[in-house]
Write an enzyme that holds these catalytic residues in place. Structure first.
Site, PDB file in Angstrom:
ATOM      1  N   LYS A 180      -8.475  50.811 -11.176  1.00 50.09           N
ATOM      2  CA  LYS A 180      -7.436  51.937 -10.555  1.00 50.09           C
ATOM      3  C   LYS A 180      -7.676  51.884  -8.902  1.00 50.09           C
ATOM      4  CE  LYS A 180      -6.644  56.428  -9.585  1.00 50.09           C
ATOM      5  NZ  LYS A 180      -6.725  56.077  -7.972  1.00 50.09           N
ATOM      6  N   GLU A 255     -20.775  52.413  -4.888  1.00 51.28           N
ATOM      7  CA  GLU A 255     -20.789  52.236  -3.479  1.00 51.28           C
ATOM      8  C   GLU A 255     -20.571  53.407  -2.960  1.00 51.28           C
ATOM      9  OE1 GLU A 255     -22.459  49.894  -2.098  1.00 51.28           O
ATOM     10  OE2 GLU A 255     -22.285  48.316  -3.711  1.00 51.28           O
ATOM     11  N   CYS A 289     -17.475  53.236   5.181  1.00 51.72           N
ATOM     12  CA  CYS A 289     -18.578  54.005   4.761  1.00 51.72           C
ATOM     13  C   CYS A 289     -19.846  53.324   5.720  1.00 51.72           C
ATOM     14  CB  CYS A 289     -19.001  53.987   3.237  1.00 51.72           C
ATOM     15  SG  CYS A 289     -18.938  52.217   2.760  1.00 51.72           S
ATOM     16  N   GLU A 386     -20.660  62.697   6.723  1.00 51.14           N
ATOM     17  CA  GLU A 386     -20.126  61.447   7.141  1.00 51.14           C
ATOM     18  C   GLU A 386     -18.842  61.957   7.884  1.00 51.14           C
ATOM     19  OE1 GLU A 386     -19.042  59.238   3.863  1.00 51.14           O
ATOM     20  OE2 GLU A 386     -19.397  57.387   4.887  1.00 51.14           O
TER      21      GLU A 386
HETATM   22  C1  SIN Z   1     -16.385  50.466   2.846  1.00 56.45           C
HETATM   23  O1  SIN Z   1     -16.161  51.216   3.942  1.00 56.45           O
HETATM   24  O2  SIN Z   1     -16.334  51.096   1.661  1.00 56.45           O
HETATM   25  C2  SIN Z   1     -16.671  49.023   2.990  1.00 56.45           C
HETATM   26  C3  SIN Z   1     -16.935  48.795   4.239  1.00 56.45           C
HETATM   27  C4  SIN Z   1     -17.271  47.357   4.409  1.00 56.45           C
HETATM   28  O3  SIN Z   1     -17.041  46.437   3.626  1.00 56.45           O
HETATM   29  O4  SIN Z   1     -17.852  46.678   5.445  1.00 56.45           O
END
Ligand code: SIN
Length: 484
Positions: A180, A255, A289, A386
């Site tokens: 998804k 993640e 992230c 964040e």
């Molecule tokens: C993400 O922000 O989810 C991945 C970042 C990355 O793979 O460098």
């Protein structure tokens, strides 16, 4: 929009090898964040269509699992070739739906490709172990087998790379997948599925459902046919999925959000540190992230560091990612802009100074000025949440221990960065940072070889790397007795 291969522009979901609509024909609109213009729509699917996709993945599993790793790897290699041949179209689709500058989108397609290539190769290297026996009439071994039907839920910030980082190892291991993609950026994933079909991924092995995230997520996590769920997104959603997956003890990879510290010690090369921060902070307009979220600079070099940083930040070109030379595109949606505005306002209220930026960009819409704030303190929300936007939040420290304490003062544990020259300090700090990934004298840690993932509330499991395949396999212990 003019693609070289218009048939990569898919506005339907992909289940059991067929492009299909939602029951009843409901759709959700997808807009370009650069100007809010409509790009098209995708099916607004829910439980019923998700169950159909799971059934298709289940039906395709026995034949896919039976193939040798080398056979699966060959199909992945063809997928890799086709993605490479269509890189311009994929980059254009990504810039249109996500907003990131075209050059950066091309970079992401290369990043996405690196996972397909890596796992095409790893497919041939699924080893088990022969174990020492404890009785002379027994032989012991451990073998690795594909876990089964897998669900993958991806985020909008990396519309290609998150897909291949999850789907390639799953397919290489012999699993089938229901994906998804984020409802804001579904078209990259759909184009990848079309290229996968052309590469010879059999019907039902890779399925995509689009639409209602709550209904689809609930069905994927609640299904006992789905043996593994891999998710990239917010910690709040990850927590919910984890709860839902508890009902059938599904294997999980999550993640989730980060709150990356970026420490600059006084023995660092300042220019190198500024360059690293520019990359880490402004990649995808600050919407990754692993972006530097809290920047700690040793007091005696702080003035010099922030002067050099401001010069670079002021030179950033903001605009529609389709225009030449643009380095920062729009944020993804109004909620992202609201969040950045809220965090900046709260920081200013509590005493932060605006060194540059600090407001909506003159272009309006979803564009925000590249911003540097100094004087950040733990009392400010920006020190804990964040940011997911183009804002550098600077504070200073005096001792190494103070920097470590500030850096580790977070529930998140994804990425951390530091710049230092002294080798003893490098070891000390690297070992004491409570993060899953540490960049030493670099702001760029992402590649297909390193295990990507976090600790604490940033998630469980690792993606990419030789460890990434483990997530999609089960270990089976075999004790074989006989007249030996
Ligand atoms: C993400 O922000 O989810 C991945 C970042 C990355 O793979 O460098």
């Amino acid at each position: 929009m003019q693609l070289q291969d218009q048939s990569l522009w898919r506005q339907q979901a992909y289940i059991g090898g067929e492009w299909c609509d939602a029951a009843g024909g409901a759709v959700i609109a997808v807009n370009n964040p650069a100007d809010n213009s409509p790009l098209g729509s995708v099916p607004d699917m829910g439980e019923a269509e998700t169950r159909r996709a799971i059934a298709a993945a289940d039906a395709a599993l026995p034949a896919w699992r039976r193939k040798t790793g080398k056979e699966r790897g060959a199909i992945l290699r063809r997928w890799h070739e086709l993605i490479l041949q269509n890189i311009d179209d994929l980059a254009l689709i990504m810039t249109l739906e996500n907003g990131k500058p075209l050059a950066e989108a091309r970079g992401e397609v290369h990043y996405a490709l690196s996972f397909v290539e890596w796992f095409a190769e790893e497919a041939k290297r699924i080893y088990g172990d022969v174990l020492p026996n404890t009785r002379s009439d027994q032989r012991l071994m451990a073998i690795r087998q594909p876990i089964g039907v897998c669900a993958a839920i991806t985020a909008w910030n990396f519309p290609c790379a998150l897909v291949t980082r999850k789907v390639s190892p799953a397919l290489a291991a012999g699993c089938t997948v229901v994906l998804k993609p984020a409802e804001l950026t579904p078209y990259s994933a759909l184009a990848l599925a079309e290229l996968g079909r052309r590469a010879g991924i059999p019907d039902g092995v890779f399925n995509i459902v689009t639409g209602n995230p709550v209904a689809i997520g609930r069905e994927l996590s609640g299904s006992s046919i789905v043996r593994k769920l891999t998710f990239t997104g917010s910690t709040a959603t990850g927590r919910l999925l984890m709860e839902q997956c508890a009902s059938n003890i599904k294997k999980l990879s999550l993640e989730l959000g980060g709150n990356a510290p970026f420490i600059v010690f006084d023995d660092a090369d300042i220019d190198q540190a500024v360059d690293g921060l520019m990359f880490s902070k402004f990649r995808n307009a600050g919407q990754t992230c692993v972006c530097a979220n809290r920047v700690f600079v040793q007091e005696n070099i702080a003035a010099e560091f922030s002067a050099r940083l401001q010069r670079k930040v002021n030179a950033l070109r903001v605009g529609n990612g389709l225009q030449d030379g643009v380095e920062q595109g729009p944020l993804i949606n109004a909620a992202a802009i609201d969040k950045v505005q809220r965090l900046v306002a709260d920081a200013i209220d509590k005493g932060a100074q605006v060194l540059t930026g600090g407001a909506l960009h003159a272009l309006g819409g979803l564009f925000y000025q590249p911003t540097v704030l100094s004087g950040i303190t733990p009392a400010m929300t920006i020190a804990h949440e964040e940011i997911f936007g183009p804002v550098v939040a600077l504070s200073t420290f005096t001792t190494e221990q103070q920097a470590l304490d500030m850096a580790n003062d977070s529930a998140a544990g994804l990425a951390a960065y530091f710049y230092a020259g002294n080798i003893d300090r490098v070891w000390r700090v690297m070992e004491q940072l409570e993060y899953g990934m540490v960049g030493v004298n670099t702001g760029m840690i992402s590649n297909e070889v390193g295990p990507f993932g976090g600790i604490k509330e940033s998630g469980v499991g690792r993606e990419g790397s030789r460890y990434g395949m483990e997530e999609f396999m089960e270990l089976k212990y075999v004790c074989m007795a006989g007249k030996l």
